[in-house]
Design a protein around this motif. Structure first.
Motif, PDB file in Angstrom:
ATOM      1  N   VAL A  47       1.052  -1.160  -0.246  1.00 12.19           N
ATOM      2  CA  VAL A  47       0.135   0.091  -0.079  1.00 12.19           C
ATOM      3  C   VAL A  47       1.185   1.535   0.112  1.00 12.19           C
ATOM      4  O   VAL A  47       2.141   1.424   0.803  1.00 12.19           O
ATOM      5  N   ASN A  48       0.497   1.919  -0.878  1.00 13.73           N
ATOM      6  CA  ASN A  48       1.520   3.161  -1.132  1.00 13.73           C
ATOM      7  C   ASN A  48       1.465   4.106   0.329  1.00 13.73           C
ATOM      8  O   ASN A  48       0.908   4.480   1.378  1.00 13.73           O
ATOM      9  N   GLY A  49       2.655   3.895   0.796  1.00 10.86           N
ATOM     10  CA  GLY A  49       2.865   4.884   1.836  1.00 10.86           C
ATOM     11  C   GLY A  49       2.078   6.894   1.449  1.00 10.86           C
ATOM     12  O   GLY A  49       1.815   6.942   3.486  1.00 10.86           O
ATOM     13  N   GLY A  50       1.560   7.525   0.656  1.00 10.18           N
ATOM     14  CA  GLY A  50       0.808   8.815   1.300  1.00 10.18           C
ATOM     15  C   GLY A  50      -0.485   8.224   1.426  1.00 10.18           C
ATOM     16  O   GLY A  50      -0.701   9.370   2.065  1.00 10.18           O
ATOM     17  N   TYR A  51      -0.694   7.435   0.804  1.00 12.69           N
ATOM     18  CA  TYR A  51      -2.253   6.842   1.312  1.00 12.69           C
ATOM     19  C   TYR A  51      -2.202   6.539   1.976  1.00 12.69           C
ATOM     20  O   TYR A  51      -3.429   7.254   3.103  1.00 12.69           O
ATOM     21  N   LEU A  52      -1.617   5.650   2.657  1.00  8.48           N
ATOM     22  CA  LEU A  52      -1.441   5.785   4.595  1.00  8.48           C
ATOM     23  C   LEU A  52      -1.311   6.676   5.688  1.00  8.48           C
ATOM     24  O   LEU A  52      -2.212   7.028   6.301  1.00  8.48           O
ATOM     25  N   LEU A  53      -0.728   7.699   5.075  1.00 10.22           N
ATOM     26  CA  LEU A  53      -0.326   9.368   5.674  1.00 10.22           C
ATOM     27  C   LEU A  53      -1.862   9.972   5.584  1.00 10.22           C
ATOM     28  O   LEU A  53      -1.841  10.331   6.731  1.00 10.22           O
ATOM     29  N   ALA A  54      -2.478   9.780   4.470  1.00 13.11           N
ATOM     30  CA  ALA A  54      -3.672  10.385   4.272  1.00 13.11           C
ATOM     31  C   ALA A  54      -5.275   9.776   5.749  1.00 13.11           C
ATOM     32  O   ALA A  54      -5.851  10.476   6.502  1.00 13.11           O
ATOM     33  N   VAL A  55      -4.780   8.828   5.409  1.00  9.70           N
ATOM     34  CA  VAL A  55      -5.445   7.609   6.234  1.00  9.70           C
ATOM     35  C   VAL A  55      -5.161   8.525   7.701  1.00  9.70           C
ATOM     36  O   VAL A  55      -5.935   8.318   8.897  1.00  9.70           O
ATOM     37  N   LEU A  56      -4.195   8.364   8.193  1.00  6.86           N
ATOM     38  CA  LEU A  56      -4.068   8.462   9.617  1.00  6.86           C
ATOM     39  C   LEU A  56      -4.043  10.550  10.000  1.00  6.86           C
ATOM     40  O   LEU A  56      -4.311  10.527  10.737  1.00  6.86           O
ATOM     41  N   GLY A  57      -3.908  10.702   8.370  1.00  8.72           N
ATOM     42  CA  GLY A  57      -3.963  12.332   8.862  1.00  8.72           C
ATOM     43  C   GLY A  57      -5.756  12.262   9.415  1.00  8.72           C
ATOM     44  O   GLY A  57      -5.679  13.056   9.753  1.00  8.72           O
ATOM     45  N   ARG A  58      -6.035  11.535   8.561  1.00  5.77           N
ATOM     46  CA  ARG A  58      -7.642  12.178   8.793  1.00  5.77           C
ATOM     47  C   ARG A  58      -8.650  11.720  10.304  1.00  5.77           C
ATOM     48  O   ARG A  58      -9.143  12.119  10.286  1.00  5.77           O
ATOM     49  N   ALA A  59      -7.788  10.574  10.282  1.00  2.00           N
ATOM     50  CA  ALA A  59      -7.761  10.075  11.956  1.00  2.00           C
ATOM     51  C   ALA A  59      -7.720  11.506  12.750  1.00  2.00           C
ATOM     52  O   ALA A  59      -8.718  11.106  13.313  1.00  2.00           O
ATOM     53  N   LEU A  60      -6.580  11.493  12.785  1.00  2.00           N
ATOM     54  CA  LEU A  60      -5.922  12.819  13.578  1.00  2.00           C
ATOM     55  C   LEU A  60      -6.942  14.716  13.403  1.00  2.00           C
ATOM     56  O   LEU A  60      -7.353  14.318  14.371  1.00  2.00           O
ATOM     57  N   ALA A  61      -7.450  14.191  12.277  1.00  2.00           N
ATOM     58  CA  ALA A  61      -8.412  15.492  12.027  1.00  2.00           C
ATOM     59  C   ALA A  61      -9.620  15.350  12.564  1.00  2.00           C
ATOM     60  O   ALA A  61     -10.155  16.355  13.322  1.00  2.00           O
ATOM     61  N   ASP A  62      -9.991  14.515  13.315  1.00  2.00           N
ATOM     62  CA  ASP A  62     -10.920  13.506  13.341  1.00  2.00           C
ATOM     63  C   ASP A  62     -10.836  13.480  14.976  1.00  2.00           C
ATOM     64  O   ASP A  62     -11.615  14.399  15.707  1.00  2.00           O
ATOM     65  N   ALA A  63      -9.778  13.338  15.534  1.00  2.00           N
ATOM     66  CA  ALA A  63      -9.497  12.977  16.971  1.00  2.00           C
ATOM     67  C   ALA A  63      -9.102  14.501  17.483  1.00  2.00           C
ATOM     68  O   ALA A  63      -8.945  15.152  19.102  1.00  2.00           O
ATOM     69  N   LEU A  64      -8.739  15.370  16.651  1.00  2.00           N
ATOM     70  CA  LEU A  64      -7.716  16.733  17.638  1.00  2.00           C
ATOM     71  C   LEU A  64      -9.001  17.868  17.454  1.00  2.00           C
ATOM     72  O   LEU A  64      -9.750  18.079  16.335  1.00  2.00           O
ATOM     73  N   PRO A  65      -9.707  19.341  17.818  1.00  2.13           N
ATOM     74  CA  PRO A  65      -9.613  19.877  17.721  1.00  2.13           C
ATOM     75  C   PRO A  65      -9.294  20.681  16.758  1.00  2.13           C
ATOM     76  O   PRO A  65     -10.126  21.861  16.369  1.00  2.13           O
ATOM     77  N   HIS A  66      -8.137  20.596  16.120  1.00  2.00           N
ATOM     78  CA  HIS A  66      -7.914  21.169  14.283  1.00  2.00           C
ATOM     79  C   HIS A  66      -8.013  20.376  13.127  1.00  2.00           C
ATOM     80  O   HIS A  66      -6.966  19.307  13.877  1.00  2.00           O
ATOM     81  N   ALA A  67      -8.496  20.572  12.073  1.00  2.00           N
ATOM     82  CA  ALA A  67      -8.502  20.220  11.430  1.00  2.00           C
ATOM     83  C   ALA A  67      -7.160  19.854  10.356  1.00  2.00           C
ATOM     84  O   ALA A  67      -7.698  19.064   9.389  1.00  2.00           O
ATOM     85  N   ASP A  68      -6.316  20.813  10.313  1.00  2.00           N
ATOM     86  CA  ASP A  68      -5.524  20.895   8.688  1.00  2.00           C
ATOM     87  C   ASP A  68      -4.644  20.659   9.917  1.00  2.00           C
ATOM     88  O   ASP A  68      -3.235  20.811  10.538  1.00  2.00           O
ATOM     89  N   PRO A  69      -3.645  19.305   8.886  1.00  2.00           N
ATOM     90  CA  PRO A  69      -1.932  19.082   9.461  1.00  2.00           C
ATOM     91  C   PRO A  69      -1.365  20.087   9.129  1.00  2.00           C
ATOM     92  O   PRO A  69      -1.579  20.869   7.696  1.00  2.00           O
ATOM     93  N   PHE A  70      -1.162  20.519   9.905  1.00  2.00           N
ATOM     94  CA  PHE A  70       0.288  21.215   9.170  1.00  2.00           C
ATOM     95  C   PHE A  70       1.614  20.829   9.405  1.00  2.00           C
ATOM     96  O   PHE A  70       2.294  21.000   8.746  1.00  2.00           O
ATOM     97  N   THR A  71       2.074  19.701  10.197  1.00  2.00           N
ATOM     98  CA  THR A  71       3.620  18.900  10.309  1.00  2.00           C
ATOM     99  C   THR A  71       3.172  17.489  10.752  1.00  2.00           C
ATOM    100  O   THR A  71       2.647  17.596  11.504  1.00  2.00           O
ATOM    101  N   ILE A  72       3.812  16.530  10.281  1.00  2.00           N
ATOM    102  CA  ILE A  72       2.783  15.574  10.585  1.00  2.00           C
ATOM    103  C   ILE A  72       4.151  14.450   9.911  1.00  2.00           C
ATOM    104  O   ILE A  72       4.318  14.582   8.498  1.00  2.00           O
TER     105      ILE A  72
END
Length: 286
Positions: A47-72
């Protein structure tokens, strides 16, 4: 009709595209999510690493009070495979302008035990709240017009190393960085291309996490072949991208000991640098 024109005609919306559906998570418990990793985002069998990063990025956008990744920053521990996975998140700190969290993606081995595939630490904020002041010496990459660049569909046969993910992307590579495809790599360690999603969905901060890791590896232009697995990848999202295709430029300056770095820049249709990344990747030598 060309691939780009077809994408413009169908034009999936943000939130209602294949990328959104394939990164969607099902909450299991607070901070815990289930997902079935799609085989549509694989390179060969992984599975492509960028796709995986987007999956985890979406999970953190839901779990955190802010929606946009600044650094990951992500460490890829074991190769992910299509199929069931669970994402666990943890809120590290929350503030007015930035929130920090960590997340891990797990799959299961043949005996049903959890195996951690990827672990990330990230800070999130609100891109729309950032000031407009820009002071930079960075310049957009010089790439020929889209109709003068080439993608997998332009060749007589699939490009070596391409796979399912190629059908979900609109990638048109600068001919100056395409020598590897005709057996004449430049040796410069550069890759430049126009980038978008094949269904025409415009870019957003989460899809930028995919964009930095979606082009063929620069190792191809160094005369190397085969899989180039990511060890670590850090992405900085600098601005919300404007509608339209992106330009992605990736360079490698040093390959040593079987590892190389890739520095990526992503530019939007307004000539704004919207994302930067650096990754360390392993190269199969010999």
């Amino acid at each position: 009709m060309s691939e780009a024109a077809s994408a413009q005609a169908t034009r999936a919306a943000i939130g209602d595209s294949e990328f959104d559906r394939d990164t969607a998570l099902i909450p299991r418990a607070p901070g815990v999510y289930d997902i079935d990793l799609s085989a549509g985002w694989t390179i060969i069998n992984a599975v492509n690493g960028g796709y995986l990063l987007a999956v985890l990025g979406r999970a953190l956008a839901d779990a955190l009070p802010h929606a946009d990744p600044f650094t990951i920053s992500a460490h890829y521990l074991t190769a992910s495979q299509p199929g069931p996975a669970v994402v666990r998140t943890d809120v590290v700190r929350t503030g007015r302008t930035l929130s920090t969290g960590q997340a891990s993606l797990f799959q299961y081995d043949e005996e049903g035990r959890e195996v951690e595939r990827i672990r990330v630490l990230a800070s999130y904020g609100d891109l729309d709240a950032l000031p407009d002041d820009v002071r930079t010496t960075a310049e957009p990459p010089a790439i020929p017009p889209l109709d003068q660049c080439f993608g997998p569909q332009d060749g007589p046969a699939p490009v070596s190393g391409s796979s399912a993910i190629a059908d979900r992307l609109m990638i048109k590579i600068d001919p100056a960085t395409l020598g590897w495809a005709v057996g004449a790599p430049s040796g410069k360690g550069e890759m430049r291309a126009w980038f978008g999603l094949a269904d025409g969905r415009d870019a957003d901060p989460l899809s930028l996490l995919l964009a930095v890791d979606a082009l063929p590896p620069t190792a191809f232009e160094l005369g190397l072949k085969g899989w180039v697995p990511t060890v670590e990848l850090t992405v900085h999202v600098r601005s919300r991208p404007a509608p339209g295709p992106l330009r992605v430029s990736i360079t490698t300056r040093n390959l040593a000991g079987g590892f190389l770095e890739e520095d990526a820049e992503v530019w939007d249709s307004n000539d704004r640098l919207v994302a930067q990344s650096r990754q360390l990747a392993r190269v199969r030598l010999g």
